[in-house]
Enzyme design. Structure first.
Site, PDB file in Angstrom:
ATOM      1  N   ASP A  36     -45.329 -18.241 -40.711  1.00 37.91           N
ATOM      2  CA  ASP A  36     -44.151 -17.497 -40.241  1.00 37.91           C
ATOM      3  C   ASP A  36     -44.442 -16.013 -40.025  1.00 37.91           C
ATOM      4  O   ASP A  36     -43.544 -15.244 -39.680  1.00 37.91           O
ATOM      5  CB  ASP A  36     -42.985 -17.652 -41.228  1.00 37.91           C
ATOM      6  CG  ASP A  36     -43.316 -17.099 -42.600  1.00 37.91           C
ATOM      7  OD1 ASP A  36     -44.461 -16.613 -42.795  1.00 37.91           O
ATOM      8  OD2 ASP A  36     -42.435 -17.130 -43.480  1.00 37.91           O
ATOM      9  N   ARG A  95     -46.304  11.537 -37.107  1.00 38.90           N
ATOM     10  CA  ARG A  95     -45.666  12.337 -36.056  1.00 38.90           C
ATOM     11  C   ARG A  95     -44.145  12.295 -36.166  1.00 38.90           C
ATOM     12  O   ARG A  95     -43.469  13.150 -35.631  1.00 38.90           O
ATOM     13  CB  ARG A  95     -46.114  11.856 -34.667  1.00 38.90           C
ATOM     14  CG  ARG A  95     -47.547  12.262 -34.358  1.00 38.90           C
ATOM     15  CD  ARG A  95     -47.996  11.778 -33.019  1.00 38.90           C
ATOM     16  NE  ARG A  95     -48.223  10.332 -32.993  1.00 38.90           N
ATOM     17  CZ  ARG A  95     -48.633   9.662 -31.924  1.00 38.90           C
ATOM     18  NH1 ARG A  95     -48.854  10.303 -30.796  1.00 38.90           N
ATOM     19  NH2 ARG A  95     -48.840   8.365 -31.982  1.00 38.90           N
ATOM     20  N   GLN A  96     -43.633  11.285 -36.879  1.00 40.74           N
ATOM     21  CA  GLN A  96     -42.168  11.188 -37.049  1.00 40.74           C
ATOM     22  C   GLN A  96     -41.788  11.896 -38.348  1.00 40.74           C
ATOM     23  O   GLN A  96     -41.260  11.291 -39.273  1.00 40.74           O
ATOM     24  CB  GLN A  96     -41.744   9.732 -37.035  1.00 40.74           C
ATOM     25  CG  GLN A  96     -42.052   9.046 -35.701  1.00 40.74           C
ATOM     26  CD  GLN A  96     -41.474   7.652 -35.635  1.00 40.74           C
ATOM     27  OE1 GLN A  96     -40.294   7.443 -35.889  1.00 40.74           O
ATOM     28  NE2 GLN A  96     -42.300   6.683 -35.275  1.00 40.74           N
ATOM     29  N   ASP A 168     -51.278  21.523 -27.381  1.00 44.90           N
ATOM     30  CA  ASP A 168     -49.839  21.786 -27.567  1.00 44.90           C
ATOM     31  C   ASP A 168     -49.688  22.742 -28.750  1.00 44.90           C
ATOM     32  O   ASP A 168     -50.652  23.013 -29.476  1.00 44.90           O
ATOM     33  CB  ASP A 168     -49.031  20.489 -27.758  1.00 44.90           C
ATOM     34  CG  ASP A 168     -49.516  19.645 -28.920  1.00 44.90           C
ATOM     35  OD1 ASP A 168     -50.079  20.199 -29.876  1.00 44.90           O
ATOM     36  OD2 ASP A 168     -49.331  18.417 -28.871  1.00 44.90           O
ATOM     37  N   LYS A 191     -46.856  22.315 -23.946  1.00 44.56           N
ATOM     38  CA  LYS A 191     -46.631  20.931 -23.511  1.00 44.56           C
ATOM     39  C   LYS A 191     -45.179  20.518 -23.707  1.00 44.56           C
ATOM     40  O   LYS A 191     -44.563  20.889 -24.698  1.00 44.56           O
ATOM     41  CB  LYS A 191     -47.546  20.018 -24.342  1.00 44.56           C
ATOM     42  CG  LYS A 191     -47.277  18.525 -24.248  1.00 44.56           C
ATOM     43  CD  LYS A 191     -48.191  17.727 -25.173  1.00 44.56           C
ATOM     44  CE  LYS A 191     -47.466  17.208 -26.386  1.00 44.56           C
ATOM     45  NZ  LYS A 191     -48.295  16.332 -27.239  1.00 44.56           N
ATOM     46  N   THR A 222     -52.425   7.833 -26.473  1.00 45.37           N
ATOM     47  CA  THR A 222     -52.493   7.328 -25.090  1.00 45.37           C
ATOM     48  C   THR A 222     -53.410   8.183 -24.220  1.00 45.37           C
ATOM     49  O   THR A 222     -53.720   7.809 -23.083  1.00 45.37           O
ATOM     50  CB  THR A 222     -51.096   7.353 -24.435  1.00 45.37           C
ATOM     51  OG1 THR A 222     -50.678   8.727 -24.325  1.00 45.37           O
ATOM     52  CG2 THR A 222     -50.081   6.576 -25.238  1.00 45.37           C
ATOM     53  N   THR A 225     -51.698  13.619 -23.650  1.00 45.34           N
ATOM     54  CA  THR A 225     -51.740  15.045 -24.020  1.00 45.34           C
ATOM     55  C   THR A 225     -53.058  15.675 -23.581  1.00 45.34           C
ATOM     56  O   THR A 225     -53.089  16.752 -22.985  1.00 45.34           O
ATOM     57  CB  THR A 225     -51.569  15.182 -25.552  1.00 45.34           C
ATOM     58  OG1 THR A 225     -50.308  14.597 -25.914  1.00 45.34           O
ATOM     59  CG2 THR A 225     -51.616  16.623 -26.004  1.00 45.34           C
TER      60      THR A 225
HETATM   61  C1  R5P Z   1     -48.818  15.451 -30.884  1.00 44.01           C
HETATM   62  O1  R5P Z   1     -48.179  16.373 -31.323  1.00 44.01           O
HETATM   63  C2  R5P Z   1     -50.186  15.093 -31.386  1.00 44.01           C
HETATM   64  O2  R5P Z   1     -50.829  16.147 -32.025  1.00 44.01           O
HETATM   65  C3  R5P Z   1     -51.062  14.609 -30.254  1.00 44.01           C
HETATM   66  O3  R5P Z   1     -51.221  15.662 -29.342  1.00 44.01           O
HETATM   67  C4  R5P Z   1     -50.435  13.467 -29.534  1.00 44.01           C
HETATM   68  O4  R5P Z   1     -49.675  12.695 -30.377  1.00 44.01           O
HETATM   69  C5  R5P Z   1     -51.470  12.634 -28.863  1.00 44.01           C
HETATM   70  O5  R5P Z   1     -50.830  11.533 -28.285  1.00 44.01           O
HETATM   71  P1  R5P Z   1     -51.153  11.083 -26.803  1.00 44.01           P
HETATM   72  O6  R5P Z   1     -52.657  10.934 -26.735  1.00 44.01           O
HETATM   73  O7  R5P Z   1     -50.412   9.800 -26.628  1.00 44.01           O
HETATM   74  O8  R5P Z   1     -50.655  12.152 -25.896  1.00 44.01           O
END
Ligand code: R5P
Length: 312
Positions: A36, A95-96, A168, A191, A222, A225
């Site tokens: 399950d 990040r959250q 960023d 950013k 991903t 950034t």
């Molecule tokens: C964001 O504040 C983190 O420091 C990274 O810049 C970000 O999370 C990277 O994620 P991604 O590669 O998806 O942009």
């Protein structure tokens, strides 16, 4: 007190390398999935009275690896371990760490609470997304820095015409730590995040024209950034000789393709999560095993972590 290192299924090779440096073999654990979808873990050797270190990044699949870690902690506690420390080279949900809009959870805080509820009495993490996370834990958090290790790997790629770039504002403090070690100027890309996979670079502070950028971040997920920052740097006249450095190479989805399409000559990352070396990129993977093993050894012997931790 006997030191025991245990791991789930997230990153056996890193846990094995850490154990080897400590002169141990990882303790035997069984991780099974019921039909399950429920997980079942079992520690196969006695840990009664032991100083137990659970080495497990919460790398993708995040929920599975986080749950394994929680179950292992509970199993160790109920099996009579004297002390349970979670060594989490990559800490998901970091990040959250704030509620960006209304009706959202404070997910990083919840994960910290779950670890403590699961029996974890101390946490070791590496280059957390933000320093504010330290306040989320009701138990000691040892925040290790991979920056000195990564900066040494960056050094051969850092010339007089290099500039360290935070992609960023959130990475500004991190880039400062590299600047301190490499003695290079710094620039910051401004950013805006449009969605989980799309970001927009809205400007750059600092001199980047005719300079070779070294883009520094805590993680590449991903690749959006990094991609946006590099495109903005090129548009601003940077040299098309880009180095990228990040502690946590999640490289999900098409991240590697995105980086491959850019003039990235070197991508330097740690092995906090598995699999980075498998991507067709000019990638260099620096192992965290020496750092983690040293931290575990010092904690086990109640010695200071002074030079291993993140200095503000
Ligand atoms: C964001 O504040 C983190 O420091 C990274 O810049 C970000 O999370 C990277 O994620 P991604 O590669 O998806 O942009």
């Amino acid at each position: 007190m006997q030191l025991t290192l245990l791991t789930g299924s997230a990153h056996a090779s890193l846990a094995g390398a850490v154990a080897e440096r400590l002169g141990l073999a990882p303790g035997d654990c069984e991780v099974q999935r019921f039909p399950d979808g429920e997980l079942h873990v079992r520690i196969l050797d006695s840990v009664r009275g032991h100083d137990v270190y659970l080495v497990q990044p919460t790398s993708p699949p995040v929920q599975e690896h986080l749950m394994e870690l929680l179950l292992l902690a509970d199993a160790a506690l109920r099996a009579g371990a004297a002390r349970v420390t979670a060594v989490i080279p990559y800490f998901a949900y970091a990040r959250q760490d704030r509620r960006a809009t209304g009706r959202e959870p404070l997910s990083a805080r919840l994960v910290a609470d779950l670890l403590v509820a699961g029996g974890v009495r101390r946490v070791v993490a590496v280059d957390l997304h933000s320093l504010s996370l330290e306040g989320f834990f009701g138990v000691p958090l040892e925040h290790l820095s991979a920056v000195p290790l990564l900066a040494e790997a960056v050094r051969p790629w850092a010339g007089e015409q290099s500039v360290l770039v935070a992609p960023d504002l959130g990475a500004a403090r991190l880039v400062d730590r590299y600047a301190h070690l490499l003695n290079l100027p710094v620039a910051i890309v401004h950013k805006a995040r449009l969605s989980g996979e799309a970001v927009e670079a809205q400007g750059i502070t600092g001199e980047v024209r005719d300079r070779a950028p070294i883009v520094v971040d805590d993680m590449i997920s991903t690749g959006a950034t990094t991609e946006a920052a590099i495109n903005a740097l090129l548009a601003a006249g940077s040299r098309p000789e880009v180095t990228v450095v990040a502690t946590h190479p999640l490289l999900v989805g098409t991240a590697a393709d995105r980086l491959r399409a850019l003039p990235v000559r070197r991508c330097i990352v740690s092995d906090s999560v598995p699999g980075a070396a498998g991507h067709l990129l000019p990638i260099e993977v620096v192992s965290l095993a020496p750092l983690l093993a040293e931290a575990i050894d010092r904690l086990h012997h109640d010695r200071s972590l002074g030079d291993l931790i993140v200095h503000r």
